[in-house]
Design an enzyme around this catalytic site. Structure first.
Site, PDB file in Angstrom:
ATOM      1  N   LYS A  40      68.460  35.144  24.952  1.00 49.05           N
ATOM      2  CA  LYS A  40      67.677  35.828  25.915  1.00 49.05           C
ATOM      3  C   LYS A  40      68.505  36.957  26.376  1.00 49.05           C
ATOM      4  CE  LYS A  40      64.775  33.706  28.258  1.00 49.05           C
ATOM      5  NZ  LYS A  40      63.397  33.894  27.418  1.00 49.05           N
ATOM      6  N   THR A 212      55.585  34.890  35.567  1.00 52.75           N
ATOM      7  CA  THR A 212      54.624  35.232  34.354  1.00 52.75           C
ATOM      8  C   THR A 212      53.589  34.296  33.881  1.00 52.75           C
ATOM      9  OG1 THR A 212      56.331  34.708  32.719  1.00 52.75           O
ATOM     10  CG2 THR A 212      56.364  36.946  33.853  1.00 52.75           C
ATOM     11  N   ASP A 245      61.066  38.218  27.924  1.00 52.62           N
ATOM     12  CA  ASP A 245      62.406  38.922  27.618  1.00 52.62           C
ATOM     13  C   ASP A 245      61.955  40.465  27.667  1.00 52.62           C
ATOM     14  OD1 ASP A 245      63.979  36.829  27.760  1.00 52.62           O
ATOM     15  OD2 ASP A 245      63.977  36.520  25.593  1.00 52.62           O
ATOM     16  N   ARG A 278      52.927  42.279  17.665  1.00 48.60           N
ATOM     17  CA  ARG A 278      53.616  42.210  16.443  1.00 48.60           C
ATOM     18  C   ARG A 278      54.811  41.203  16.428  1.00 48.60           C
ATOM     19  NH1 ARG A 278      54.699  48.466  18.187  1.00 48.60           N
ATOM     20  NH2 ARG A 278      56.126  47.517  19.486  1.00 48.60           N
ATOM     21  N   SER A 284      60.055  43.182  17.803  1.00 51.77           N
ATOM     22  CA  SER A 284      58.651  43.795  18.186  1.00 51.77           C
ATOM     23  C   SER A 284      58.840  44.349  19.309  1.00 51.77           C
ATOM     24  CB  SER A 284      57.948  42.406  18.305  1.00 51.77           C
ATOM     25  OG  SER A 284      58.409  41.780  19.498  1.00 51.77           O
TER      26      SER A 284
HETATM   27  P1  ADP Z   1      57.529  33.546  28.367  1.00 50.76           P
HETATM   28  O1  ADP Z   1      57.510  34.455  26.979  1.00 50.76           O
HETATM   29  O2  ADP Z   1      58.673  33.694  29.075  1.00 50.76           O
HETATM   30  O3  ADP Z   1      56.969  32.345  28.038  1.00 50.76           O
HETATM   31  P2  ADP Z   1      54.847  34.297  29.302  1.00 50.76           P
HETATM   32  O4  ADP Z   1      54.415  33.947  28.096  1.00 50.76           O
HETATM   33  O5  ADP Z   1      54.368  34.304  30.556  1.00 50.76           O
HETATM   34  O6  ADP Z   1      56.331  34.327  29.187  1.00 50.76           O
HETATM   35  O7  ADP Z   1      54.690  36.121  28.717  1.00 50.76           O
HETATM   36  C1  ADP Z   1      55.436  37.268  29.605  1.00 50.76           C
HETATM   37  C2  ADP Z   1      54.497  38.235  29.581  1.00 50.76           C
HETATM   38  O8  ADP Z   1      54.013  38.812  28.518  1.00 50.76           O
HETATM   39  C3  ADP Z   1      53.186  38.011  30.483  1.00 50.76           C
HETATM   40  O9  ADP Z   1      53.205  38.240  31.714  1.00 50.76           O
HETATM   41  C4  ADP Z   1      52.160  38.904  29.981  1.00 50.76           C
HETATM   42  O10 ADP Z   1      52.347  40.308  30.731  1.00 50.76           O
HETATM   43  C5  ADP Z   1      52.755  39.229  28.458  1.00 50.76           C
HETATM   44  N1  ADP Z   1      52.006  38.444  27.761  1.00 50.76           N
HETATM   45  C6  ADP Z   1      52.228  37.082  26.978  1.00 50.76           C
HETATM   46  N2  ADP Z   1      51.258  36.711  26.389  1.00 50.76           N
HETATM   47  C7  ADP Z   1      50.380  37.567  26.229  1.00 50.76           C
HETATM   48  C8  ADP Z   1      49.054  37.861  25.642  1.00 50.76           C
HETATM   49  N3  ADP Z   1      48.524  36.893  24.756  1.00 50.76           N
HETATM   50  N4  ADP Z   1      48.435  39.054  25.639  1.00 50.76           N
HETATM   51  C9  ADP Z   1      48.866  40.111  26.503  1.00 50.76           C
HETATM   52  N5  ADP Z   1      50.241  39.960  27.296  1.00 50.76           N
HETATM   53  C10 ADP Z   1      50.821  38.969  26.981  1.00 50.76           C
END
Ligand code: ADP
Length: 297
Positions: A40, A212, A245, A278, A284
């Site tokens: 991370k 998030t 990240d 990606r 990515s």
């Molecule tokens: P983590 O990767 O730590 O589990 P999240 O899944 O909450 O965190 O994703 C972090 C951020 O990435 C989200 O707040 C959003 O802005 C973006 N993100 C994640 N998944 C998507 C998605 N399917 N479409 C658009 N943005 C996404």
């Protein structure tokens, strides 16, 4: 240019792709094996560097072949590795089995990351000179706290991603300026499953919290403002590894540049939306011109 310091982990991800993961005692034939630089800390460093900041990484790799590759991956991304120590023994590894349903099982061996249990005077000097410090929980907690306290003493904004999820000591939360959990982590931290309730509860210990929420974007809560929801751009996600990240690294850059919080959150959401379209984690992650284009579109 803003200067971001990351104190955290570097791992080589050893990823096996298999139709169906083996049960205990079972042997199966997999399809593909890849070694992918990660951790991370390193991922957040790459995200911030690609987003246009000067980035320095504090941590450790082993004196093995993985360590050489982890270091050079960071250097190729433009990250300063002058304070990335090389220790006797193995680099950190993450052993990942990905099945055809997209499910995964992971074993992390901290190895060199476990040796990052204190800060040197040089580390402290570097943190003191930064515009923001990015922290996560893949190195010993004592070093994370030492980093946060050093940053606090010098007025450097500290952004902590509390992953892997675990309850945290109050002194670490109190030394954090902005806590950045995902939905799962915020539930572990607070015992509350509703992100808004959980974020508001955390404001007793931390002045600003961003939860998030995957495709639903993020929720911002602060002591002196109404909670704010920032949507994520609607995109077709192919691999969400490293989305958090990317969000952390790019948010740090925007805030270090003095952008207001709603702007910074939307910019980080734009960057993360690009990364999920990606495959891969750090590979990515988008570069600044792409983020700006997505942000304005
Ligand atoms: P983590 O990767 O730590 O589990 P999240 O899944 O909450 O965190 O994703 C972090 C951020 O990435 C989200 O707040 C959003 O802005 C973006 N993100 C994640 N998944 C998507 C998605 N399917 N479409 C658009 N943005 C996404």
């Amino acid at each position: 240019m803003s200067h971001i310091v990351v104190l955290g982990s570097t791992n080589m991800d050893l990823v096996t792709f298999v139709e169906k993961a083996p049960q205990r005692g079972e042997t199966v034939t997999g399809r593909e094996f890849r070694t992918i630089p990660g951790g991370k800390g390193a991922n957040q460093a790459v995200a911030a560097a690609r987003a246009g900041a000067t980035v320095s990484m504090i941590g450790a790799v082993g004196n093995d072949a993985f360590g050489t590759r982890l270091r050079s991956t960071l250097e190729q991304a433009g990250v300063d590795t002058g304070r990335l120590r090389t220790t006797e023994g193995d680099s950190g590894t993450a052993h990942v089995v990905v099945d055809d349903d997209g499910g995964n099982a992971i074993v992390v061996i901290p190895a060199a990351n476990g040796t990052v249990d204190h800060l040197t005077p040089g580390d402290e000097e570097l943190i003191a000179s930064a515009d923001a410090l990015l922290l996560q929980l893949e190195i010993p907690l004592g070093a994370v706290l030492a980093g946060a306290l050093t940053a606090r003493a010098h007025g450097v904004r500290t952004i902590l991603t509390p992953a892997p999820a675990q309850p945290l000591p109050v002194d670490l939360l109190n030394a954090t300026d902005l806590l950045l959990p995902n939905e799962h982590e915020v539930a572990t931290l607070t015992g509350r499953t509703d992100p808004r309730t959980a974020a508001l509860a955390l404001l007793d210990e931390v002045p600003e919290v961003v939860v998030t929420l995957g495709a639903a974007g993020c929720l911002y809560a602060a002591r002196d403002a109404e909670p704010l929801t920032v949507p994520a751009p609607e995109v077709t996600a192919v691999d969400t590894t490293g989305a958090g990240d990317t969000f952390a690294g790019t948010l740090a850059v925007a805030l270090a540049e003095g952008r207001p919080m709603p702007d910074a959150l939307a910019w980080a959401a734009a960057a993360s939306a690009l990364s999920v379209q990606r495959p891969g984690a750090s590979e990515s992650m988008p570069h600044r011109p792409e983020i700006d284009a997505q942000y304005t579109s």
